[in-house]
Write an enzyme that holds these catalytic residues in place. Sequence first.
Site, PDB file in Angstrom:
ATOM      1  N   GLU A  27      -4.960 -16.620   5.077  1.00 21.64           N
ATOM      2  CA  GLU A  27      -3.915 -15.601   4.937  1.00 21.64           C
ATOM      3  C   GLU A  27      -3.044 -15.501   6.196  1.00 21.64           C
ATOM      4  O   GLU A  27      -3.531 -15.591   7.319  1.00 21.64           O
ATOM      5  CB  GLU A  27      -4.565 -14.249   4.660  1.00 21.64           C
ATOM      6  CG  GLU A  27      -3.569 -13.161   4.332  1.00 21.64           C
ATOM      7  CD  GLU A  27      -4.190 -12.053   3.516  1.00 21.64           C
ATOM      8  OE1 GLU A  27      -4.708 -12.340   2.411  1.00 21.64           O
ATOM      9  OE2 GLU A  27      -4.174 -10.909   3.976  1.00 21.64           O
ATOM     10  N   ALA A  72       6.211  -3.204   3.661  1.00 20.37           N
ATOM     11  CA  ALA A  72       7.051  -2.288   2.887  1.00 20.37           C
ATOM     12  C   ALA A  72       8.517  -2.426   3.288  1.00 20.37           C
ATOM     13  O   ALA A  72       8.921  -1.962   4.336  1.00 20.37           O
ATOM     14  CB  ALA A  72       6.585  -0.859   3.106  1.00 20.37           C
ATOM     15  N   GLY A 125       0.387  -1.390  -3.310  1.00 16.78           N
ATOM     16  CA  GLY A 125       0.722  -1.026  -1.930  1.00 16.78           C
ATOM     17  C   GLY A 125       0.305   0.412  -1.675  1.00 16.78           C
ATOM     18  O   GLY A 125       0.016   1.161  -2.615  1.00 16.78           O
ATOM     19  N   ASP A 126       0.246   0.767  -0.411  1.00 19.50           N
ATOM     20  CA  ASP A 126      -0.081   2.154  -0.071  1.00 19.50           C
ATOM     21  C   ASP A 126       1.143   3.016  -0.295  1.00 19.50           C
ATOM     22  O   ASP A 126       2.276   2.566  -0.107  1.00 19.50           O
ATOM     23  CB  ASP A 126      -0.579   2.239   1.376  1.00 19.50           C
ATOM     24  CG  ASP A 126      -1.960   1.596   1.507  1.00 19.50           C
ATOM     25  OD1 ASP A 126      -2.751   1.704   0.549  1.00 19.50           O
ATOM     26  OD2 ASP A 126      -2.222   0.969   2.545  1.00 19.50           O
ATOM     27  N   HIS A 174     -12.015   1.773  -4.327  1.00 21.78           N
ATOM     28  CA  HIS A 174     -10.739   2.052  -3.671  1.00 21.78           C
ATOM     29  C   HIS A 174     -10.781   3.478  -3.121  1.00 21.78           C
ATOM     30  O   HIS A 174     -11.319   4.377  -3.766  1.00 21.78           O
ATOM     31  CB  HIS A 174      -9.585   1.894  -4.675  1.00 21.78           C
ATOM     32  CG  HIS A 174      -8.227   2.045  -4.048  1.00 21.78           C
ATOM     33  ND1 HIS A 174      -7.468   3.176  -4.187  1.00 21.78           N
ATOM     34  CD2 HIS A 174      -7.519   1.213  -3.243  1.00 21.78           C
ATOM     35  CE1 HIS A 174      -6.329   3.025  -3.510  1.00 21.78           C
ATOM     36  NE2 HIS A 174      -6.334   1.845  -2.934  1.00 21.78           N
ATOM     37  N   LYS A 226      -6.292  -3.412 -15.437  1.00 19.98           N
ATOM     38  CA  LYS A 226      -5.358  -4.239 -14.648  1.00 19.98           C
ATOM     39  C   LYS A 226      -5.532  -5.712 -15.030  1.00 19.98           C
ATOM     40  O   LYS A 226      -4.541  -6.402 -15.275  1.00 19.98           O
ATOM     41  CB  LYS A 226      -5.611  -4.012 -13.155  1.00 19.98           C
ATOM     42  CG  LYS A 226      -4.732  -4.826 -12.240  1.00 19.98           C
ATOM     43  CD  LYS A 226      -4.624  -4.240 -10.840  1.00 19.98           C
ATOM     44  CE  LYS A 226      -5.843  -4.434  -9.976  1.00 19.98           C
ATOM     45  NZ  LYS A 226      -5.630  -4.005  -8.585  1.00 19.98           N
TER      46      LYS A 226
HETATM   47  P1  FAD Z   1      -3.852  -0.382  -8.057  1.00 21.39           P
HETATM   48  O1  FAD Z   1      -4.592  -1.463  -8.739  1.00 21.39           O
HETATM   49  O2  FAD Z   1      -2.615   0.153  -8.722  1.00 21.39           O
HETATM   50  O3  FAD Z   1      -4.878   0.828  -7.799  1.00 21.39           O
HETATM   51  C1  FAD Z   1      -4.507   1.915  -6.961  1.00 21.39           C
HETATM   52  C2  FAD Z   1      -5.388   3.109  -7.290  1.00 21.39           C
HETATM   53  O4  FAD Z   1      -5.038   3.629  -8.572  1.00 21.39           O
HETATM   54  C3  FAD Z   1      -6.882   2.758  -7.366  1.00 21.39           C
HETATM   55  O5  FAD Z   1      -7.600   3.879  -6.891  1.00 21.39           O
HETATM   56  C4  FAD Z   1      -7.095   2.574  -8.870  1.00 21.39           C
HETATM   57  O6  FAD Z   1      -8.439   2.772  -9.254  1.00 21.39           O
HETATM   58  C5  FAD Z   1      -6.164   3.647  -9.434  1.00 21.39           C
HETATM   59  N1  FAD Z   1      -5.673   3.334 -10.780  1.00 21.39           N
HETATM   60  C6  FAD Z   1      -5.272   2.143 -11.249  1.00 21.39           C
HETATM   61  N2  FAD Z   1      -4.836   2.260 -12.524  1.00 21.39           N
HETATM   62  C7  FAD Z   1      -4.971   3.574 -12.855  1.00 21.39           C
HETATM   63  C8  FAD Z   1      -4.693   4.339 -14.021  1.00 21.39           C
HETATM   64  N3  FAD Z   1      -4.197   3.764 -15.130  1.00 21.39           N
HETATM   65  N4  FAD Z   1      -4.937   5.680 -13.994  1.00 21.39           N
HETATM   66  C9  FAD Z   1      -5.437   6.275 -12.887  1.00 21.39           C
HETATM   67  N5  FAD Z   1      -5.734   5.605 -11.749  1.00 21.39           N
HETATM   68  C10 FAD Z   1      -5.492   4.272 -11.740  1.00 21.39           C
HETATM   69  N6  FAD Z   1      -0.948  -3.893   0.982  1.00 21.39           N
HETATM   70  C11 FAD Z   1       0.303  -4.227   1.404  1.00 21.39           C
HETATM   71  O7  FAD Z   1       1.107  -3.336   1.702  1.00 21.39           O
HETATM   72  N7  FAD Z   1       0.697  -5.545   1.478  1.00 21.39           N
HETATM   73  C12 FAD Z   1      -0.140  -6.561   1.145  1.00 21.39           C
HETATM   74  O8  FAD Z   1       0.244  -7.735   1.228  1.00 21.39           O
HETATM   75  C13 FAD Z   1      -1.469  -6.255   0.722  1.00 21.39           C
HETATM   76  N8  FAD Z   1      -2.338  -7.227   0.361  1.00 21.39           N
HETATM   77  C14 FAD Z   1      -3.601  -6.895  -0.079  1.00 21.39           C
HETATM   78  C15 FAD Z   1      -4.471  -7.917  -0.498  1.00 21.39           C
HETATM   79  C16 FAD Z   1      -5.759  -7.611  -0.937  1.00 21.39           C
HETATM   80  C17 FAD Z   1      -6.679  -8.717  -1.377  1.00 21.39           C
HETATM   81  C18 FAD Z   1      -6.192  -6.248  -0.961  1.00 21.39           C
HETATM   82  C19 FAD Z   1      -7.591  -5.909  -1.397  1.00 21.39           C
HETATM   83  C20 FAD Z   1      -5.320  -5.230  -0.581  1.00 21.39           C
HETATM   84  C21 FAD Z   1      -4.016  -5.533  -0.154  1.00 21.39           C
HETATM   85  N9  FAD Z   1      -3.107  -4.527   0.217  1.00 21.39           N
HETATM   86  C22 FAD Z   1      -1.842  -4.866   0.647  1.00 21.39           C
HETATM   87  C23 FAD Z   1      -3.505  -3.116   0.187  1.00 21.39           C
HETATM   88  C24 FAD Z   1      -3.187  -2.453  -1.195  1.00 21.39           C
HETATM   89  O9  FAD Z   1      -1.795  -2.442  -1.397  1.00 21.39           O
HETATM   90  C25 FAD Z   1      -3.755  -1.031  -1.165  1.00 21.39           C
HETATM   91  O10 FAD Z   1      -5.155  -1.071  -1.141  1.00 21.39           O
HETATM   92  C26 FAD Z   1      -3.253  -0.090  -2.260  1.00 21.39           C
HETATM   93  O11 FAD Z   1      -3.679   1.248  -1.906  1.00 21.39           O
HETATM   94  C27 FAD Z   1      -3.787  -0.360  -3.657  1.00 21.39           C
HETATM   95  O12 FAD Z   1      -3.185  -1.446  -4.219  1.00 21.39           O
HETATM   96  P2  FAD Z   1      -3.719  -2.039  -5.636  1.00 21.39           P
HETATM   97  O13 FAD Z   1      -2.800  -3.129  -5.999  1.00 21.39           O
HETATM   98  O14 FAD Z   1      -5.157  -2.315  -5.569  1.00 21.39           O
HETATM   99  O15 FAD Z   1      -3.425  -0.746  -6.587  1.00 21.39           O
END
Ligand code: FAD
Length: 289
Positions: A17, A51, A108-109, A149, A165
């Site tokens: 990465e 971001a 993303g956060d 998470h 997802k």
């Molecule tokens: P999601 O899958 O959307 O989940 C977010 C939260 O919402 C979780 O708690 C989930 O359980 C909940 N959720 C999902 N669907 C629903 C629903 N239908 N109803 C209610 N709750 C729901 N961040 C960056 O800014 N840039 C990066 O390049 C980056 N790369 C990453 C790579 C990896 C391998 C990992 C593990 C994380 C990375 N992150 C990155 C961090 C990531 O963006 C954060 O952890 C973010 O808070 C969650 O992203 P996600 O895509 O997992 O979100």
Amino acid sequence: MKIIDRLNEDRIHISFEIFPPKTDEGFDSVIAAADEMAKLNPAFISVTYGAGGGTSKNTARIASHIKDELHVLSLAHLTCASSTKEEVRYVIENLKSLGIENILALRGDIPANMTFPDENRFQYASELVQEIKKHGDFCIGAACYPEGHVENEHKADDIRYLKQKVDSGVDFLTTQMFFDNDIHYNFLYRIREAGITVPVLPGIMPITSASQMKRSQELSGTVFPRRFLAILDRFGGAPAAMKQAGIAYATDQIIDLLANGVKNIHIYTMNRPDVAAAIMNNLSEIINV
Ligand code: FAD
């Protein structure tokens, strides 16, 4: 080539990465790190996404460089929380025009002081996955969290949403970093039981300094086992020793995963070709078995 086709080959794959520079001045040094990492023959190199602003533009540029100049598969991360749907669609079209076939779809956060959800933004990564699929035949990865998470109180909810997802069109998953492999094995058991069958790449973070450990903990909320804390306690004040011990710890985690049948592993190499090279050197015979 799509990453999923590579992961389905019956052999060991190790991926790396890179993160883009915060400003354009740092661009050349990141490209130099990618060039060095490519020499280690990774299965693919992923490029994280910041971001907005220059960082997001540079993700596409670096992913293109990896694919076109280094002839290594690249995976462009894409987050949606900090951008409007319009902006996200523009980035997807740009990746498509550059011939990038692999995207890691992330929410993303959520930026502080932002009203979220908001109808102009995708709320979850699953919505982003559906959007990407409308734009073309991409291979789509997504994130998962062996320790849950941070926003979810119950792991069962996390796994239920992860299943949704994956069902929205995810080809493979990469995990958040963890430092105790048993947590990963337990997670794998639970997601397989929930019907999630796509390949899962454990994400291994080599921790080479005390400050990096602190940052990683803040970022991921991960639990550090006593064995790791003892290493930090003993070597944290001696940078060269801590680096060596951190590389050995990550190597040990990887060897245990491989010994237990895991075939695909992602290393959070963090623009550190020296660290990537040291781990690959430690695994030189092991990855050929
Ligand atoms: P999601 O899958 O959307 O989940 C977010 C939260 O919402 C979780 O708690 C989930 O359980 C909940 N959720 C999902 N669907 C629903 C629903 N239908 N109803 C209610 N709750 C729901 N961040 C960056 O800014 N840039 C990066 O390049 C980056 N790369 C990453 C790579 C990896 C391998 C990992 C593990 C994380 C990375 N992150 C990155 C961090 C990531 O963006 C954060 O952890 C973010 O808070 C969650 O992203 P996600 O895509 O997992 O979100």
